[in-house]
Design a protein around this motif. Structure first.
Motif, short mmCIF file in Angstrom:
data_model
loop_
_atom_site.label_atom_id
_atom_site.label_comp_id
_atom_site.label_asym_id
_atom_site.label_seq_id
_atom_site.Cartn_x
_atom_site.Cartn_y
_atom_site.Cartn_z
N THR A 81 15.50 -43.22 -13.07
CA THR A 81 14.73 -42.58 -12.00
C THR A 81 14.02 -41.35 -12.57
OG1 THR A 81 16.38 -43.25 -10.36
CG2 THR A 81 14.83 -41.53 -9.69
N LEU A 82 12.76 -41.20 -12.19
CA LEU A 82 11.98 -40.04 -12.61
C LEU A 82 11.83 -39.06 -11.45
CD1 LEU A 82 9.05 -41.77 -14.52
CD2 LEU A 82 10.98 -40.54 -15.53
N LEU A 83 11.72 -37.79 -11.80
CA LEU A 83 11.43 -36.73 -10.85
C LEU A 83 10.17 -36.04 -11.34
CD1 LEU A 83 12.29 -34.92 -8.42
CD2 LEU A 83 13.47 -33.49 -10.11
N LEU A 84 9.16 -36.00 -10.48
CA LEU A 84 7.95 -35.25 -10.80
C LEU A 84 7.97 -33.95 -10.01
CD1 LEU A 84 4.99 -37.83 -10.59
CD2 LEU A 84 6.46 -37.29 -12.53
N GLN A 85 7.81 -32.85 -10.69
CA GLN A 85 7.60 -31.56 -10.05
C GLN A 85 6.09 -31.42 -9.92
OE1 GLN A 85 10.02 -29.37 -9.11
NE2 GLN A 85 11.65 -30.70 -9.84
N VAL A 86 5.60 -31.37 -8.68
CA VAL A 86 4.16 -31.42 -8.45
C VAL A 86 3.65 -30.26 -7.62
CG1 VAL A 86 4.14 -33.94 -8.60
CG2 VAL A 86 4.25 -32.84 -6.35
N GLU A 87 2.38 -30.00 -7.81
CA GLU A 87 1.62 -29.13 -6.93
C GLU A 87 0.81 -30.07 -6.05
OE1 GLU A 87 -2.37 -26.48 -7.42
OE2 GLU A 87 -0.85 -26.28 -8.99
N GLN A 88 1.15 -30.12 -4.77
CA GLN A 88 0.50 -31.05 -3.85
C GLN A 88 -0.79 -30.44 -3.32
OE1 GLN A 88 1.44 -34.41 -2.81
NE2 GLN A 88 -0.70 -34.15 -2.26
N ARG A 89 -1.91 -30.93 -3.78
CA ARG A 89 -3.21 -30.45 -3.31
C ARG A 89 -3.44 -30.95 -1.89
NH1 ARG A 89 -6.09 -29.16 -8.26
NH2 ARG A 89 -4.48 -28.06 -9.39
N GLY A 90 -4.02 -30.12 -1.06
CA GLY A 90 -4.33 -30.50 0.32
C GLY A 90 -3.16 -30.39 1.27
N GLY A 91 -1.95 -30.11 0.75
CA GLY A 91 -0.79 -29.91 1.61
C GLY A 91 -0.24 -31.15 2.28
N VAL A 92 -0.76 -32.33 1.93
CA VAL A 92 -0.34 -33.58 2.55
C VAL A 92 0.00 -34.59 1.46
CG1 VAL A 92 -1.10 -35.53 3.99
CG2 VAL A 92 -1.77 -33.20 4.60
N ALA A 93 1.23 -35.12 1.50
CA ALA A 93 1.62 -36.16 0.55
C ALA A 93 1.70 -37.53 1.20
CB ALA A 93 2.98 -35.82 -0.07
N CYS A 94 1.94 -37.57 2.51
CA CYS A 94 2.18 -38.84 3.21
C CYS A 94 0.89 -39.42 3.80
CB CYS A 94 3.21 -38.61 4.32
SG CYS A 94 3.69 -40.13 5.16
N HIS A 95 0.77 -40.74 3.76
CA HIS A 95 -0.40 -41.39 4.33
C HIS A 95 -0.47 -41.24 5.85
CE1 HIS A 95 2.48 -44.65 5.08
NE2 HIS A 95 1.62 -45.06 5.99
N THR A 96 0.62 -40.74 6.47
CA THR A 96 0.61 -40.49 7.92
C THR A 96 0.00 -39.13 8.24
OG1 THR A 96 2.80 -39.45 7.95
CG2 THR A 96 2.72 -41.86 8.22
N GLY A 97 -0.38 -38.37 7.21
CA GLY A 97 -0.98 -37.06 7.40
C GLY A 97 0.02 -35.92 7.42
N ARG A 98 1.27 -36.22 7.04
CA ARG A 98 2.32 -35.19 7.02
C ARG A 98 2.51 -34.68 5.59
NH1 ARG A 98 3.63 -38.92 10.93
NH2 ARG A 98 4.33 -38.05 12.92
N ARG A 99 3.15 -33.51 5.50
CA ARG A 99 3.43 -32.92 4.19
C ARG A 99 4.29 -33.84 3.35
NH1 ARG A 99 7.35 -28.05 2.57
NH2 ARG A 99 6.74 -27.94 0.40
N SER A 100 5.32 -34.43 3.95
CA SER A 100 6.29 -35.26 3.25
C SER A 100 6.41 -36.62 3.92
CB SER A 100 7.66 -34.57 3.27
OG SER A 100 8.68 -35.42 2.79
N CYS A 101 6.70 -37.63 3.12
CA CYS A 101 6.99 -38.95 3.67
C CYS A 101 8.36 -38.99 4.37
CB CYS A 101 6.97 -40.00 2.56
SG CYS A 101 5.33 -40.26 1.85
N PHE A 102 9.17 -37.99 4.09
CA PHE A 102 10.51 -37.90 4.68
C PHE A 102 10.43 -36.97 5.89
CE2 PHE A 102 11.05 -39.16 0.32
CZ PHE A 102 11.91 -40.23 0.44
N TYR A 103 9.93 -37.51 6.99
CA TYR A 103 9.71 -36.70 8.20
C TYR A 103 10.54 -37.18 9.39
CZ TYR A 103 6.62 -40.55 9.52
OH TYR A 103 6.11 -41.78 9.81
#
Length: 131
Positions: A81-103
């Motif tokens: 398993t890989l872990l990426l430490q990222v800078e999320q541009r736009g403040g949205v990671a989820c295709h639902t328009g939320r910051r996180s897919c774990f909402y």
């Protein structure tokens, strides 16, 4: 040994990847990478995943503009398993328009939504897209 050889790729030649906000530690999403997309990610400094539904590389943010700038790539103790430490541009990671897919959080009465929609998915992708 090549650095890619340290990874325990699954039967499909993929490895699961967790993307985490490098500043506050929030888990943003889970996706998959192939050796090629991992090498591209390393080389470009932006997250490129393998889309299992489209069967092709997927540059995060290619449609939405919500690019993930990679600060670090980490491999877990089992090498699977890989872990990426990222800078999320736009403040949205989820295709639902939320910051996180774990909402969604499990409560006594079922799943509760914990994050609000920050951007309308139709504005990011047009109708029917699922980056």
């Amino acid at each position: 040994m090549d650095w890619l050889d340290a990874i325990a790729w699954n039967a499909d030649g993929l490895v699961p990847v967790i993307a985490q906000d490098a500043d506050d530690g929030r888990v943003l999403m889970m996706a998959w990478m192939s050796p090629q997309t991992l090498e591209t990610t390393r080389r470009t400094g932006e997250a490129v995943y393998w889309s299992r539904s489209r069967q092709r590389p997927w540059h995060k943010g290619e449609s939405s503009g919500n690019v993930q700038r990679v600060r670090a790539i980490e491999l877990d103790c089992d090498g699977d398993t890989l872990l990426l430490q990222v800078e999320q541009r736009g403040g949205v990671a989820c295709h639902t328009g939320r910051r996180s897919c774990f909402y969604r959080r499990l409560a006594a009465d079922g799943w509760r939504i914990t994050d609000t929609v920050r951007r309308d998915p139709a504005d990011m992708y047009g109708e029917g897209s699922d980056e």
